[in-house]
Design a protein around this motif. Sequence first.
Motif, PDB file in Angstrom:
ATOM      1  N   ILE A   1      22.586 -10.055  -9.964  1.00  0.00           N
ATOM      2  CA  ILE A   1      22.438 -11.495 -10.181  1.00  0.00           C
ATOM      3  C   ILE A   1      23.567 -11.998 -11.079  1.00  0.00           C
ATOM      4  CG2 ILE A   1      20.971 -13.270 -11.225  1.00  0.00           C
ATOM      5  CD1 ILE A   1      18.549 -11.587 -10.212  1.00  0.00           C
ATOM      6  N   ILE A   2      23.889 -11.257 -12.121  1.00  0.00           N
ATOM      7  CA  ILE A   2      24.983 -11.646 -13.015  1.00  0.00           C
ATOM      8  C   ILE A   2      26.306 -11.642 -12.253  1.00  0.00           C
ATOM      9  CG2 ILE A   2      26.340 -10.925 -15.030  1.00  0.00           C
ATOM     10  CD1 ILE A   2      23.629 -10.032 -16.272  1.00  0.00           C
ATOM     11  N   GLU A   3      26.514 -10.638 -11.428  1.00  0.00           N
ATOM     12  CA  GLU A   3      27.734 -10.567 -10.611  1.00  0.00           C
ATOM     13  C   GLU A   3      27.834 -11.776  -9.676  1.00  0.00           C
ATOM     14  OE1 GLU A   3      29.378  -7.593  -7.188  1.00  0.00           O
ATOM     15  OE2 GLU A   3      28.489  -6.659  -8.964  1.00  0.00           O
ATOM     16  N   ALA A   4      26.714 -12.147  -9.060  1.00  0.00           N
ATOM     17  CA  ALA A   4      26.696 -13.323  -8.185  1.00  0.00           C
ATOM     18  C   ALA A   4      26.984 -14.594  -8.990  1.00  0.00           C
ATOM     19  CB  ALA A   4      25.351 -13.441  -7.469  1.00  0.00           C
ATOM     20  N   ALA A   5      26.396 -14.678 -10.184  1.00  0.00           N
ATOM     21  CA  ALA A   5      26.631 -15.838 -11.044  1.00  0.00           C
ATOM     22  C   ALA A   5      28.103 -15.933 -11.431  1.00  0.00           C
ATOM     23  CB  ALA A   5      25.754 -15.754 -12.295  1.00  0.00           C
TER      24      ALA A   5
ATOM     25  N   GLY B   1      17.533 -15.231 -13.639  1.00  0.00           N
ATOM     26  CA  GLY B   1      17.619 -13.942 -12.968  1.00  0.00           C
ATOM     27  C   GLY B   1      17.835 -12.769 -13.880  1.00  0.00           C
ATOM     28  N   ALA B   2      18.420 -13.011 -15.051  1.00  0.00           N
ATOM     29  CA  ALA B   2      18.738 -11.887 -15.928  1.00  0.00           C
ATOM     30  C   ALA B   2      18.455 -12.178 -17.395  1.00  0.00           C
ATOM     31  CB  ALA B   2      20.216 -11.501 -15.755  1.00  0.00           C
ATOM     32  N   GLY B   3      17.983 -13.371 -17.698  1.00  0.00           N
ATOM     33  CA  GLY B   3      17.769 -13.745 -19.092  1.00  0.00           C
ATOM     34  C   GLY B   3      16.342 -13.526 -19.564  1.00  0.00           C
ATOM     35  N   ARG B   4      16.119 -13.904 -20.816  1.00  0.00           N
ATOM     36  CA  ARG B   4      14.790 -13.795 -21.418  1.00  0.00           C
ATOM     37  C   ARG B   4      13.928 -14.967 -20.970  1.00  0.00           C
ATOM     38  NH1 ARG B   4      16.017 -14.747 -26.740  1.00  0.00           N
ATOM     39  NH2 ARG B   4      13.804 -14.709 -27.139  1.00  0.00           N
ATOM     40  N   THR B   5      12.637 -14.756 -20.875  1.00  0.00           N
ATOM     41  CA  THR B   5      11.715 -15.812 -20.453  1.00  0.00           C
ATOM     42  C   THR B   5      11.786 -17.003 -21.401  1.00  0.00           C
ATOM     43  OG1 THR B   5      10.270 -14.224 -19.371  1.00  0.00           O
ATOM     44  CG2 THR B   5       9.301 -16.346 -19.941  1.00  0.00           C
ATOM     45  N   ALA B   6      11.877 -16.756 -22.700  1.00  0.00           N
ATOM     46  CA  ALA B   6      11.939 -17.863 -23.662  1.00  0.00           C
ATOM     47  C   ALA B   6      13.161 -18.753 -23.392  1.00  0.00           C
ATOM     48  CB  ALA B   6      11.989 -17.323 -25.090  1.00  0.00           C
ATOM     49  N   ASP B   7      14.297 -18.149 -23.066  1.00  0.00           N
ATOM     50  CA  ASP B   7      15.502 -18.929 -22.755  1.00  0.00           C
ATOM     51  C   ASP B   7      15.320 -19.709 -21.463  1.00  0.00           C
ATOM     52  OD1 ASP B   7      16.681 -17.888 -25.044  1.00  0.00           O
ATOM     53  OD2 ASP B   7      17.710 -16.283 -23.946  1.00  0.00           O
ATOM     54  N   ALA B   8      14.656 -19.092 -20.478  1.00  0.00           N
ATOM     55  CA  ALA B   8      14.421 -19.775 -19.208  1.00  0.00           C
ATOM     56  C   ALA B   8      13.466 -20.955 -19.396  1.00  0.00           C
ATOM     57  CB  ALA B   8      13.885 -18.792 -18.170  1.00  0.00           C
ATOM     58  N   VAL B   9      12.451 -20.794 -20.241  1.00  0.00           N
ATOM     59  CA  VAL B   9      11.527 -21.898 -20.527  1.00  0.00           C
ATOM     60  C   VAL B   9      12.291 -23.053 -21.173  1.00  0.00           C
ATOM     61  CG1 VAL B   9       9.588 -22.602 -22.003  1.00  0.00           C
ATOM     62  CG2 VAL B   9       9.432 -20.502 -20.652  1.00  0.00           C
TER      63      VAL B   9
ATOM     64  N   GLN C   1       7.509  -6.408 -14.957  1.00  0.00           N
ATOM     65  CA  GLN C   1       8.790  -6.747 -14.339  1.00  0.00           C
ATOM     66  C   GLN C   1       9.711  -7.404 -15.377  1.00  0.00           C
ATOM     67  OE1 GLN C   1       6.985  -8.912 -10.894  1.00  0.00           O
ATOM     68  NE2 GLN C   1       8.603  -7.892  -9.760  1.00  0.00           N
ATOM     69  N   GLU C   2       9.150  -8.304 -16.165  1.00  0.00           N
ATOM     70  CA  GLU C   2       9.933  -8.957 -17.220  1.00  0.00           C
ATOM     71  C   GLU C   2      10.419  -7.921 -18.231  1.00  0.00           C
ATOM     72  OE1 GLU C   2       9.404 -12.149 -20.873  1.00  0.00           O
ATOM     73  OE2 GLU C   2       7.915 -12.138 -19.277  1.00  0.00           O
ATOM     74  N   LEU C   3       9.530  -7.036 -18.637  1.00  0.00           N
ATOM     75  CA  LEU C   3       9.877  -5.991 -19.604  1.00  0.00           C
ATOM     76  C   LEU C   3      10.976  -5.086 -19.050  1.00  0.00           C
ATOM     77  CD1 LEU C   3       9.386  -4.584 -22.304  1.00  0.00           C
ATOM     78  CD2 LEU C   3       7.515  -3.316 -21.199  1.00  0.00           C
ATOM     79  N   ALA C   4      10.859  -4.704 -17.788  1.00  0.00           N
ATOM     80  CA  ALA C   4      11.880  -3.845 -17.170  1.00  0.00           C
ATOM     81  C   ALA C   4      13.241  -4.544 -17.189  1.00  0.00           C
ATOM     82  CB  ALA C   4      11.481  -3.483 -15.741  1.00  0.00           C
ATOM     83  N   GLY C   5      13.255  -5.841 -16.938  1.00  0.00           N
ATOM     84  CA  GLY C   5      14.507  -6.595 -17.007  1.00  0.00           C
ATOM     85  C   GLY C   5      15.089  -6.605 -18.407  1.00  0.00           C
ATOM     86  N   GLN C   6      14.222  -6.718 -19.407  1.00  0.00           N
ATOM     87  CA  GLN C   6      14.684  -6.727 -20.794  1.00  0.00           C
ATOM     88  C   GLN C   6      15.206  -5.357 -21.211  1.00  0.00           C
ATOM     89  OE1 GLN C   6      11.069  -8.172 -22.540  1.00  0.00           O
ATOM     90  NE2 GLN C   6      11.711 -10.307 -22.424  1.00  0.00           N
ATOM     91  N   VAL C   7      14.576  -4.290 -20.730  1.00  0.00           N
ATOM     92  CA  VAL C   7      15.070  -2.948 -21.017  1.00  0.00           C
ATOM     93  C   VAL C   7      16.438  -2.773 -20.346  1.00  0.00           C
ATOM     94  CG1 VAL C   7      14.678  -0.487 -20.591  1.00  0.00           C
ATOM     95  CG2 VAL C   7      12.793  -1.925 -21.388  1.00  0.00           C
ATOM     96  N   ALA C   8      16.550  -3.242 -19.096  1.00  0.00           N
ATOM     97  CA  ALA C   8      17.804  -3.096 -18.354  1.00  0.00           C
ATOM     98  C   ALA C   8      18.947  -3.858 -19.015  1.00  0.00           C
ATOM     99  CB  ALA C   8      17.628  -3.573 -16.911  1.00  0.00           C
ATOM    100  N   ASP C   9      18.665  -5.050 -19.572  1.00  0.00           N
ATOM    101  CA  ASP C   9      19.759  -5.827 -20.180  1.00  0.00           C
ATOM    102  C   ASP C   9      19.969  -5.478 -21.651  1.00  0.00           C
ATOM    103  OD1 ASP C   9      17.956  -7.331 -21.756  1.00  0.00           O
ATOM    104  OD2 ASP C   9      18.033  -9.083 -20.450  1.00  0.00           O
TER     105      ASP C   9
ATOM    106  N   SER D   1      17.980  -5.937 -24.238  1.00  0.00           N
ATOM    107  CA  SER D   1      17.362  -6.783 -25.261  1.00  0.00           C
ATOM    108  C   SER D   1      16.083  -6.165 -25.830  1.00  0.00           C
ATOM    109  CB  SER D   1      17.094  -8.194 -24.718  1.00  0.00           C
ATOM    110  OG  SER D   1      16.174  -8.149 -23.649  1.00  0.00           O
ATOM    111  N   VAL D   2      15.557  -5.126 -25.171  1.00  0.00           N
ATOM    112  CA  VAL D   2      14.382  -4.413 -25.658  1.00  0.00           C
ATOM    113  C   VAL D   2      14.689  -2.914 -25.615  1.00  0.00           C
ATOM    114  CG1 VAL D   2      11.959  -3.856 -25.149  1.00  0.00           C
ATOM    115  CG2 VAL D   2      12.754  -6.204 -24.896  1.00  0.00           C
ATOM    116  N   SER D   3      14.422  -2.229 -26.729  1.00  0.00           N
ATOM    117  CA  SER D   3      14.663  -0.782 -26.791  1.00  0.00           C
ATOM    118  C   SER D   3      13.522  -0.021 -26.119  1.00  0.00           C
ATOM    119  CB  SER D   3      14.768  -0.333 -28.247  1.00  0.00           C
ATOM    120  OG  SER D   3      13.481  -0.384 -28.858  1.00  0.00           O
ATOM    121  N   ALA D   4      13.725   1.253 -25.876  1.00  0.00           N
ATOM    122  CA  ALA D   4      12.688   2.089 -25.270  1.00  0.00           C
ATOM    123  C   ALA D   4      11.441   2.123 -26.147  1.00  0.00           C
ATOM    124  CB  ALA D   4      13.215   3.496 -25.030  1.00  0.00           C
ATOM    125  N   ALA D   5      11.634   2.216 -27.468  1.00  0.00           N
ATOM    126  CA  ALA D   5      10.484   2.251 -28.385  1.00  0.00           C
ATOM    127  C   ALA D   5       9.720   0.931 -28.328  1.00  0.00           C
ATOM    128  CB  ALA D   5      10.954   2.534 -29.808  1.00  0.00           C
ATOM    129  N   GLU D   6      10.460  -0.192 -28.333  1.00  0.00           N
ATOM    130  CA  GLU D   6       9.801  -1.494 -28.239  1.00  0.00           C
ATOM    131  C   GLU D   6       9.080  -1.631 -26.898  1.00  0.00           C
ATOM    132  OE1 GLU D   6      12.757  -4.388 -30.822  1.00  0.00           O
ATOM    133  OE2 GLU D   6      13.396  -3.744 -28.836  1.00  0.00           O
TER     134      GLU D   6
END
Length: 182
Positions: A144-148, A166-174, A77-85, A87-92
């Motif tokens: 989530i970004i639209e709501a924000a 809701g839309a950021g990286r886990t490291a930033d949320a930590v 789920q985290e990876l899918a969010g990163q692909v969607a935003d 921050s992670v390419s398809a290859a990564e």
Amino acid sequence: MDTAQQEATARARELQRSWYGEPLGALFRRLIDDLGLNQARLAAVLGLSAPMLSQLMSGQRAKIGNPAVVQRVQALQELAGQVADGSVSAAEATDRMDEIKKSQGGSVLTSGSTATATSGAPTVRRVVREIQSLLRSVAAAGDIIEAADSLAPAHPELAEFLRVYGAGRTADAVAHYESHQN
């Protein structure tokens, strides 16, 4: 399908909603779409048999019995969010899915660039992942970004919370979580 089977399936999906935030069929279909997988590849990454994945998706089975599989679902789920935003390419993403597939439970929660001097880091990361998972089960990152954005003028702190978790990286949320614990 007879009435008893329909009722059992409805009960299983309701249990899934309470345990995982939504029926697993919807969650798994979203992962398949977002990560460009098919059911066989998703089953392989999660460490499930294809029939077991099918039973979970259809509501014939309610619970994922293996905690490591649940953690792999969260990692996907985290990876899918990163692909969607972006921050992670398809290859990564493909490389990350191979890492997720090999993970044994807790390592999913403690891997990454969030190493800190505090002994509570895995616990903080687990709390953050739960918050992220809950938000992402309610709405897509774009929503989530639209709501924000709509909250930002009157409630900037809430808007920041939604964006980070809701839309950021886990490291930033930590980092956000830790900065607000003092």
